[in-house]
Design a protein around this motif. Structure first.
Motif, PDB file in Angstrom:
ATOM      1  N   SER A 192      36.016 -92.031   0.193  1.00 45.36           N
ATOM      2  CA  SER A 192      35.032 -92.855  -0.513  1.00 45.36           C
ATOM      3  C   SER A 192      35.726 -93.609  -1.648  1.00 45.36           C
ATOM      4  O   SER A 192      36.641 -93.090  -2.292  1.00 45.36           O
ATOM      5  N   ILE A 193      35.268 -94.841  -1.867  1.00 46.20           N
ATOM      6  CA  ILE A 193      35.777 -95.684  -2.944  1.00 46.20           C
ATOM      7  C   ILE A 193      34.599 -95.952  -3.881  1.00 46.20           C
ATOM      8  O   ILE A 193      33.599 -96.540  -3.481  1.00 46.20           O
ATOM      9  N   SER A 194      34.708 -95.518  -5.117  1.00 47.89           N
ATOM     10  CA  SER A 194      33.627 -95.728  -6.084  1.00 47.89           C
ATOM     11  C   SER A 194      33.897 -96.972  -6.908  1.00 47.89           C
ATOM     12  O   SER A 194      35.046 -97.382  -7.091  1.00 47.89           O
ATOM     13  N   ASN A 195      32.808 -97.589  -7.399  1.00 48.97           N
ATOM     14  CA  ASN A 195      32.912 -98.771  -8.258  1.00 48.97           C
ATOM     15  C   ASN A 195      33.841 -99.819  -7.634  1.00 48.97           C
ATOM     16  O   ASN A 195      34.845-100.237  -8.219  1.00 48.97           O
ATOM     17  N   VAL A 196      33.482-100.253  -6.446  1.00 49.72           N
ATOM     18  CA  VAL A 196      34.317-101.179  -5.672  1.00 49.72           C
ATOM     19  C   VAL A 196      34.549-102.477  -6.449  1.00 49.72           C
ATOM     20  O   VAL A 196      33.625-103.018  -7.078  1.00 49.72           O
ATOM     21  N   SER A 197      35.781-102.992  -6.402  1.00 51.75           N
ATOM     22  CA  SER A 197      36.122-104.270  -7.037  1.00 51.75           C
ATOM     23  C   SER A 197      36.868-105.145  -6.031  1.00 51.75           C
ATOM     24  O   SER A 197      37.211-104.698  -4.929  1.00 51.75           O
ATOM     25  N   SER A 198      37.136-106.385  -6.421  1.00 45.97           N
ATOM     26  CA  SER A 198      37.826-107.315  -5.524  1.00 45.97           C
ATOM     27  C   SER A 198      39.235-106.838  -5.185  1.00 45.97           C
ATOM     28  O   SER A 198      39.786-107.219  -4.151  1.00 45.97           O
ATOM     29  N   GLN A 199      39.834-105.991  -6.015  1.00 45.59           N
ATOM     30  CA  GLN A 199      41.168-105.467  -5.741  1.00 45.59           C
ATOM     31  C   GLN A 199      41.186-104.518  -4.542  1.00 45.59           C
ATOM     32  O   GLN A 199      42.246-104.246  -3.978  1.00 45.59           O
ATOM     33  N   ASP A 200      40.022-104.006  -4.168  1.00 47.72           N
ATOM     34  CA  ASP A 200      39.941-103.076  -3.037  1.00 47.72           C
ATOM     35  C   ASP A 200      39.887-103.796  -1.697  1.00 47.72           C
ATOM     36  O   ASP A 200      39.936-103.153  -0.646  1.00 47.72           O
ATOM     37  N   ASP A 201      39.761-105.090  -1.720  1.00 43.32           N
ATOM     38  CA  ASP A 201      39.739-105.869  -0.475  1.00 43.32           C
ATOM     39  C   ASP A 201      41.094-105.740   0.233  1.00 43.32           C
ATOM     40  O   ASP A 201      42.143-105.754  -0.403  1.00 43.32           O
TER      41      ASP A 201
END
Length: 463
Positions: A192-201
């Protein structure tokens, strides 16, 4: 797609080591060839034989070299040659050889290691496109059939240049890394990835590797796309019926649904248009295809209805995640007072402060205006009375003063500090000698001046 890597290392005649690797068509595998123990590392060069293709020669140290779909990296620190084969095709399966050439005095020595790359089918999965939403949470699932691979180390990595950078594995301690958390499941694991941001793309891989050794392979490719979503905040009280609606984009699936949870990829479904009866207990839904929106009603709101809700549509593509088009943050409280407090803490405080300032300055302006009006009213009375002290009218009367009263009209437009008025007194008798002096005292705090004409005759009455 990536494949599972099974490494079996054996010693063979002529100091040749052999290993077996299994991978998925369309995926990638990574293995290592150890440097020979003898010789100077800096003097070595390497040749990689591959099936049905020309050899690859490399001598560059500590830098990736790319040739077709193969990348080589001379890792002098760990004394090994790293080999990555990407986007595996049918012709890529077969035998590979790492040949190390080095000088031993005046002689040249050659050491070889053989790797056999075989095709794996059981655990290979197709590309999966997953959409995540900014500032929300998303979960990536990696499953494996049965218990056949339960003894293997499971890993999760992200594409970075020529290789895949490790993020977490089941061998990690703890099973978290920043916003990433790995959880073991009965069928494999999930991240799971919390607090997704554009860097996670980007592109991620699920994979397996043996407990010992640096070889590894991946089993699933995930293309993660991060995007924004319309978000609304709704307030309600216990016992109320709440109705809201969500607009969906053109071309969305026929099957719409509402779910609850911080993570839309695993949220709990509440009601769906796929159901025959779209009225399930306290939740009901209506799909207006002409207006392209769905209307949702929650009856008899309860405290446990607090939370995050998502309006979405089922994906018609098994290789793509469900589509979500609206996020709702619902707050339920027991009274309107605490609800107002919740509104304030949610950002409406700025509006309230603005209203308060407007009211405050309006009230203040009104008080100042009233004070000025009162002062002006006091200063604009029709008449003001003044006491005039006159010298004695007869020479033998001594120095005693006689008081004369006169009514003085204030000017129509008085000054803010000095009031002027003209007082006409009766004509004084000829017996009066010298000048006549008069002082006028107004009923205000400021001085009042008056021009006084000397009377031409004496009057017995006070003026």
């Amino acid at each position: 797609m990536r494949g599972f890597l099974l490494l079996i290392l054996t010693l063979m005649a002529g100091c040749e080591a052999s290993s077996e690797v299994k991978g998925c068509k369309g995926g990638w595998v990574e293995f290592s060839c150890k440097y020979p123990k003898e010789g100077n590392i800096e003097d070595q060069s390497t040749e990689v034989d591959r099936p049905n293709k020309p050899k690859i020669v490399s001598s560059v140290k500590n830098m990736w070299e790319n040739k077709d779909n193969i990348s080589l990296f001379h890792d002098t620190k760990n004394k090994r040659l790293r080999v990555v084969i990407r986007e595996l095709r049918d012709e890529d399966f077969g035998k590979y050889k790492c040949k190390f050439f080095q000088r031993q005095g005046s002689k040249h020595d050659t050491k070889e290691q053989e790797i056999k790359l075989e095709k794996e089918d059981d655990i290979c999965k197709r590309l999966f496109n997953q959409t995540a939403y900014r500032n929300a949470k998303t979960t990536i699932t990696c499953d494996y059939p049965g218990n056949k691979y339960s003894s293997r180390v499971k890993f999760f990595c992200k594409d970075k240049g020529s290789t895949c950078e490790d993020i977490l594995s089941t061998k990690s301690s703890p099973l978290t890394n920043g916003t990433f958390t790995l959880t073991n499941t009965n069928r494999g694991f999930s991240v799971s990835i919390s607090n997704v941001s554009s860097q996670d793309d980007g592109v991620y891989w699920c994979g397996l590797k043996p407990k010992e050794g640096s070889s590894r392979a991946a089993t699933r490719r995930i293309q993660l796309k991060v995007q924004d979503i319309t978000t609304s905040r709704i307030f309600s009280t216990v016992g109320q019926d709440l109705t809201f609606w969500c607009i969906y984009p053109n071309g969305s699936s026929i099957k719409k649904f509402i779910c609850k949870g911080e993570d839309p990829s695993v949220c709990q479904r509440l009601v769906s248009t796929a159901q025959r009866n779209m009225n399930t207990g306290r939740f009901s839904m209506k799909d207006d295809t002409t207006k392209a929106n769905i209307t949702v009603t929650i009856r008899n709101m309860r405290l446990d209805d607090n939370g995050t809700y998502w309006c979405g549509a089922d994906s018609t593509d098994p290789g793509r995640s469900d589509e979500f088009f609206h996020k709702l943050l619902i707050t339920v409280d027991e009274s309107w007072l605490t609800l107002v407090i919740a509104v304030i803490t949610s950002g409406a405080v700025l509006v309230l402060v603005f209203v308060f300032c407007v009211v405050f300055f309006c009230k203040r302006s009104e008080r100042l205006r009233n004070a000025r009006n009162k002062e002006a009213q006091e200063n604009n009375d029709d008449h003001s009375y003044a006491e005039i002290q006159e010298l004695p009218q007869k020479p033998n009367s001594g120095t005693a003063l006689k008081t004369v009263y006169a009514t003085a009209n204030f000017p129509t437009h008085p000054s803010a500090s000095i009031l002027y008025s003209k007082v006409i007194l009766p004509t004084c008798s000829a017996e009066v000698k010298g000048d006549t002096y008069c002082t006028v005292t107004g009923n205000g705090q400021s001085s009042a001046c008056s021009t006084v004409n000397q009377p031409s005759r004496l009057s017995e009455d006070h003026l």
